[in-house]
Design a protein around this motif. Structure first.
Motif, PDB file in Angstrom:
ATOM      1  N   SER A   1       0.785  -1.304   0.150  1.00 42.46           N
ATOM      2  CA  SER A   1       0.077   0.093   0.181  1.00 42.46           C
ATOM      3  C   SER A   1       0.569   1.259  -0.181  1.00 42.46           C
ATOM      4  O   SER A   1       0.607   2.072  -0.762  1.00 42.46           O
ATOM      5  N   LEU A   2       1.837   1.298   0.698  1.00 46.51           N
ATOM      6  CA  LEU A   2       2.970   2.461   1.003  1.00 46.51           C
ATOM      7  C   LEU A   2       3.386   2.580  -0.377  1.00 46.51           C
ATOM      8  O   LEU A   2       3.396   3.916  -0.798  1.00 46.51           O
ATOM      9  N   PHE A   3       4.116   1.551  -0.942  1.00 44.08           N
ATOM     10  CA  PHE A   3       4.809   1.738  -2.042  1.00 44.08           C
ATOM     11  C   PHE A   3       3.978   2.119  -3.464  1.00 44.08           C
ATOM     12  O   PHE A   3       4.237   2.980  -4.058  1.00 44.08           O
ATOM     13  N   VAL A   4       2.999   1.379  -3.758  1.00 43.84           N
ATOM     14  CA  VAL A   4       2.022   2.115  -4.759  1.00 43.84           C
ATOM     15  C   VAL A   4       1.476   3.402  -4.608  1.00 43.84           C
ATOM     16  O   VAL A   4       1.348   3.986  -5.510  1.00 43.84           O
TER      17      VAL A   4
ATOM     18  N   VAL B   1      -3.431  12.646  -3.144  1.00 47.35           N
ATOM     19  CA  VAL B   1      -3.147  11.343  -4.120  1.00 47.35           C
ATOM     20  C   VAL B   1      -2.717  10.204  -3.163  1.00 47.35           C
ATOM     21  O   VAL B   1      -3.266   9.155  -3.357  1.00 47.35           O
ATOM     22  N   PHE B   2      -1.902  10.316  -2.409  1.00 45.30           N
ATOM     23  CA  PHE B   2      -1.367   9.276  -1.444  1.00 45.30           C
ATOM     24  C   PHE B   2      -2.689   8.753  -0.421  1.00 45.30           C
ATOM     25  O   PHE B   2      -2.774   7.370  -0.723  1.00 45.30           O
ATOM     26  N   LEU B   3      -3.299   9.622   0.115  1.00 48.14           N
ATOM     27  CA  LEU B   3      -4.358   9.116   0.891  1.00 48.14           C
ATOM     28  C   LEU B   3      -5.372   8.297  -0.056  1.00 48.14           C
ATOM     29  O   LEU B   3      -6.096   7.244   0.663  1.00 48.14           O
ATOM     30  N   LEU B   4      -5.765   8.834  -0.914  1.00 50.66           N
ATOM     31  CA  LEU B   4      -6.878   8.000  -2.186  1.00 50.66           C
ATOM     32  C   LEU B   4      -6.414   6.767  -2.404  1.00 50.66           C
ATOM     33  O   LEU B   4      -7.189   5.969  -2.498  1.00 50.66           O
ATOM     34  N   VAL B   5      -5.240   6.871  -2.734  1.00 49.39           N
ATOM     35  CA  VAL B   5      -4.672   5.326  -3.359  1.00 49.39           C
ATOM     36  C   VAL B   5      -4.614   4.368  -2.253  1.00 49.39           C
ATOM     37  O   VAL B   5      -4.892   3.161  -2.515  1.00 49.39           O
ATOM     38  N   MET B   6      -4.256   4.779  -1.027  1.00 48.22           N
ATOM     39  CA  MET B   6      -4.228   3.920   0.168  1.00 48.22           C
ATOM     40  C   MET B   6      -5.558   3.173   0.346  1.00 48.22           C
ATOM     41  O   MET B   6      -5.481   2.017   0.803  1.00 48.22           O
ATOM     42  N   LYS B   7      -6.740   3.946   0.187  1.00 48.02           N
ATOM     43  CA  LYS B   7      -7.871   3.254   0.422  1.00 48.02           C
ATOM     44  C   LYS B   7      -8.653   2.901  -0.915  1.00 48.02           C
ATOM     45  O   LYS B   7      -9.804   2.444  -0.706  1.00 48.02           O
TER      46      LYS B   7
ATOM     47  N   ALA C   1      -0.178   3.241   8.950  1.00 48.19           N
ATOM     48  CA  ALA C   1       0.454   3.575   7.665  1.00 48.19           C
ATOM     49  C   ALA C   1       0.447   4.673   6.947  1.00 48.19           C
ATOM     50  O   ALA C   1       1.310   5.262   6.398  1.00 48.19           O
ATOM     51  N   SER C   2      -0.573   5.402   7.215  1.00 46.88           N
ATOM     52  CA  SER C   2      -1.064   6.758   6.413  1.00 46.88           C
ATOM     53  C   SER C   2      -0.421   7.869   7.359  1.00 46.88           C
ATOM     54  O   SER C   2      -0.306   8.862   6.900  1.00 46.88           O
ATOM     55  N   TRP C   3      -0.456   7.377   8.576  1.00 45.27           N
ATOM     56  CA  TRP C   3      -0.097   8.631   9.514  1.00 45.27           C
ATOM     57  C   TRP C   3       1.330   9.228   9.264  1.00 45.27           C
ATOM     58  O   TRP C   3       1.527  10.241   9.320  1.00 45.27           O
ATOM     59  N   VAL C   4       2.314   8.378   9.181  1.00 43.14           N
ATOM     60  CA  VAL C   4       3.555   8.866   9.235  1.00 43.14           C
ATOM     61  C   VAL C   4       3.851   9.566   7.961  1.00 43.14           C
ATOM     62  O   VAL C   4       4.466  10.618   7.833  1.00 43.14           O
ATOM     63  N   PRO C   5       3.562   9.103   6.646  1.00 45.33           N
ATOM     64  CA  PRO C   5       3.741   9.910   5.464  1.00 45.33           C
ATOM     65  C   PRO C   5       2.997  11.182   5.670  1.00 45.33           C
ATOM     66  O   PRO C   5       3.373  12.140   5.039  1.00 45.33           O
TER      67      PRO C   5
ATOM     68  N   ALA D   1       2.126   6.295  -7.061  1.00 46.71           N
ATOM     69  CA  ALA D   1       1.120   6.983  -7.678  1.00 46.71           C
ATOM     70  C   ALA D   1       1.134   8.505  -7.481  1.00 46.71           C
ATOM     71  O   ALA D   1       0.841   9.122  -8.427  1.00 46.71           O
ATOM     72  N   ALA D   2       1.242   8.831  -6.159  1.00 45.86           N
ATOM     73  CA  ALA D   2       1.367  10.177  -5.841  1.00 45.86           C
ATOM     74  C   ALA D   2       2.350  10.866  -6.751  1.00 45.86           C
ATOM     75  O   ALA D   2       2.160  12.243  -7.265  1.00 45.86           O
ATOM     76  N   ALA D   3       3.604  10.298  -6.608  1.00 43.51           N
ATOM     77  CA  ALA D   3       4.572  11.007  -7.679  1.00 43.51           C
ATOM     78  C   ALA D   3       4.404  11.307  -9.026  1.00 43.51           C
ATOM     79  O   ALA D   3       4.527  12.302  -9.740  1.00 43.51           O
ATOM     80  N   VAL D   4       3.692  10.195  -9.712  1.00 49.36           N
ATOM     81  CA  VAL D   4       3.629  10.196 -10.989  1.00 49.36           C
ATOM     82  C   VAL D   4       2.338  11.086 -11.262  1.00 49.36           C
ATOM     83  O   VAL D   4       2.228  11.921 -12.249  1.00 49.36           O
ATOM     84  N   THR D   5       1.382  11.079 -10.449  1.00 47.70           N
ATOM     85  CA  THR D   5       0.188  11.956 -10.651  1.00 47.70           C
ATOM     86  C   THR D   5       0.780  13.392 -10.492  1.00 47.70           C
ATOM     87  O   THR D   5       0.210  14.270 -11.358  1.00 47.70           O
TER      88      THR D   5
END
Length: 541
Positions: free
Chosen positions: A345-348, A476-482, A524-528, A352-356
């Motif tokens: 989850s963290l990796f993808v 984007v990061f948070l949306l992809v996580m869920k 997992a979402s908290w730290v980033p 995805a956040a960087a590419v977006t």
């Protein structure tokens, strides 16, 4: 002298595009056009399926039931958007501009509800405050046998508002952090009160960020299925999923295409209300930081407001999850922590956040620096994927992968591509709002010193919009996580994320396991999220 005309103040508002070329360079136009074409691929698939539909399928659009569902969807989107703005703007101001106690902590906590999947949030709310929920059980000894029903419009509005307001919060926080205090201080020196300065100076300058976030909330509400299905409020997206579930894909494609047209209509209305005003600055980022507002006697009421929002949007769901996990431990269930799924989850999500964000930059630059018909068209097109149900985008990419791009089918690249199509607007809105505060005169100065246009953009403009880029990347990061539907359909074999695992556990009634993995998703979402929010805040101060 008008306040907005005072020399040297930042930012200023002016009309049009004075002093800049009307023709965008190829180095900017080509990437933006490629991004627009990529977003339109699922729409092209829906159009092809719709053309294959018979007349009976097209008659579905004009049935009274369909029109009633459309009206309910628009009502829900409008009310959720209004409530999200009303919550997010005060929270953003409190966590950026005031001496709010534990301001950094509140900055992270108020953004975290965005990571809770809507289907999970709705189920947790029903479990907590539903007619026969935990709250009713606690009140039973005093004679409360049943609480009012939370199903229908009220429940869907509450859940989607609590999960959607961070769409507005993050870009507004970024805009407030980037804003120079000179204009506000000049307003105060002319005799205006703090409240008048906020209404007449600060709030108008926040208009792009608020509009970007509000647009995302409206489109997200239109595309949501999880919350409205569990809370039994029939919306347009629900009708689309029902058609897909009954294998009536032609009908689902027609309805999805109508939803895309509705999204474009909302974008046109938003662009008309936005106008062509621009909010840019000749400051390179070294302007005076805003004066910290002393809350005084409002200090603890402000803390109470933040605590109330966090309690409803985050603490209540977390409490229900803890209750489920505790029951599982007491019952002797084996509740392993699946670290591999957390890493996936963290990796993808990070990828995805960087590419977006990278895909959003050329579109935002084209729309802001060259606001002609092509720039506006590509910007509006980029928002269409966000309004489409995830299953529609995923099935479109399955069709394209099987027919035309077999090597990419069920690869991480196709999965990330789907995320870009779905979540590009979340990065685009934040980047655009920050870019509006950067004067094109800075790029022109760099070019006058011998830099190429591309180098001027990378060395001057992009560093100045880092706050908006970080906010967009966080969204984007948070949306992809869920995210669930696209991940279920497009993920490589053996590549399982926390969202997929939670969905599987909840579907099989393993609530304790779902609770543990949901808590892991939040952690997992908290730290980033903390890193992005606090790093953005430190850099801008």
């Amino acid at each position: 002298m008008a306040l907005g005309e005072l020399a040297g103040l930042q930012p200023r508002v002016y009309e049009g595009s004075r002093g800049r070329s009307s023709r965008p360079p190829a180095v900017l136009l080509i990437p933006a056009a490629l991004v627009g074409a990529a977003v339109l691929l699922p729409v092209a698939y829906l159009a092809l399926r719709s053309l294959e539909a018979g007349t009976e399928t097209w008659d579905l659009l004009l049935r009274p039931r369909t029109l009633a569902i459309l009206a309910r969807s628009l009502l829900l989107a409008a009310t959720v958007t209004a409530a999200s703005v009303a919550i997010a703007v005060p929270l953003a101001w409190l966590t950026v501009r005031t001496d709010l106690p534990l301001r950094g902590l509140w900055s992270v906590l108020t953004a975290l509800p965005l990571v809770i999947p809507s289907y999970l949030g709705a189920f947790l709310v029903v479990t907590a405050i539903g007619p026969k929920g935990l709250l009713q059980g606690w009140l039973a000894p005093i004679g409360v046998e049943r609480l009012p029903s939370i199903y229908g419009f009220a429940g869907a509005w509450l859940v989607l508002t609590l999960l959607s307001y961070p769409y507005v919060l993050l870009p507004v926080r970024a805009a407030l952090a980037r804003m120079d205090a000179a204009l506000e201080e000049s307003s105060r020196s002319l005799g205006r009160s703090a409240w008048q300065t906020f209404l007449l100076v600060t709030l108008p300058l926040l208009k792009p960020a608020i509009a970007a976030g509000a647009l995302l909330v409206a489109l997200y509400t239109l595309s949501d299925f999880g919350a409205v299905s569990l809370l039994r409020f029939e919306t347009f997206t629900w009708a689309i999923y029902v058609q897909y579930g009954s294998f009536a894909r032609d009908s689902a494609a027609v309805l999805s295409l109508m939803l895309a047209a509705l999204a474009l209509g909302i974008l046109v209305v938003e662009s008309r209300t936005r106008g062509r005003s621009r909010y840019d600055s000749t400051d390179t980022g070294g302007g005076r930081p805003p004066t910290v507002v002393r809350l005084g006697r409002w200090r603890w009421p402000a803390v109470a407001l933040c605590a109330a929002v966090v309690a409803l949007a985050l603490a209540m769901p977390a409490g229900v999850l803890a209750y489920w996990a505790a029951r599982g431990f007491i019952a002797g269930e084996t509740l392993p922590l699946v670290w591999s799924r957390a890493w996936n989850s963290l990796f993808v999500s990070g990828l995805a956040a960087a590419v977006t964000v990278a895909a959003a930059l050329p579109v935002a630059l084209l729309a802001v620096r060259y606001p002609g018909g092509l720039g506006r068209l590509l910007e509006r097109v980029s928002y269409v994927g966000f309004a489409l149900p995830g299953i529609a985008v995923a099935l479109a990419l399955v069709f394209l992968g099987v027919r035309f791009a077999t090597p990419l089918y069920q690869t991480l690249a196709m999965l990330v591509f789907a995320y870009v199509v779905l979540f590009l607007p979340t990065a685009l809105g934040s980047v655009r709002a920050s870019l509006l505060q950067v004067s094109p005169a800075l790029e022109e100065a760099a070019r006058s010193l011998g830099a190429t246009q591309l180098r001027a953009v990378f060395s001057v403009t992009i560093p100045l919009v880092r706050s908006g880029a970080l906010a967009g990347g966080a969204l984007v990061f948070l949306l992809v996580m869920k995210e669930l539907p696209a991940t279920l359909i497009l993920s490589p074999i053996g590549f399982e994320t926390l969202a997929v695992s939670i969905w599987g556990a909840a579907s099989e009634a393993f609530f304790a396991r779902a609770a543990v993995e949901s808590v892991l998703l939040l952690l997992a979402s908290w730290v980033p999220m903390a890193f992005l929010v606090l790093r953005s805040e430190v850099r801008e101060r």
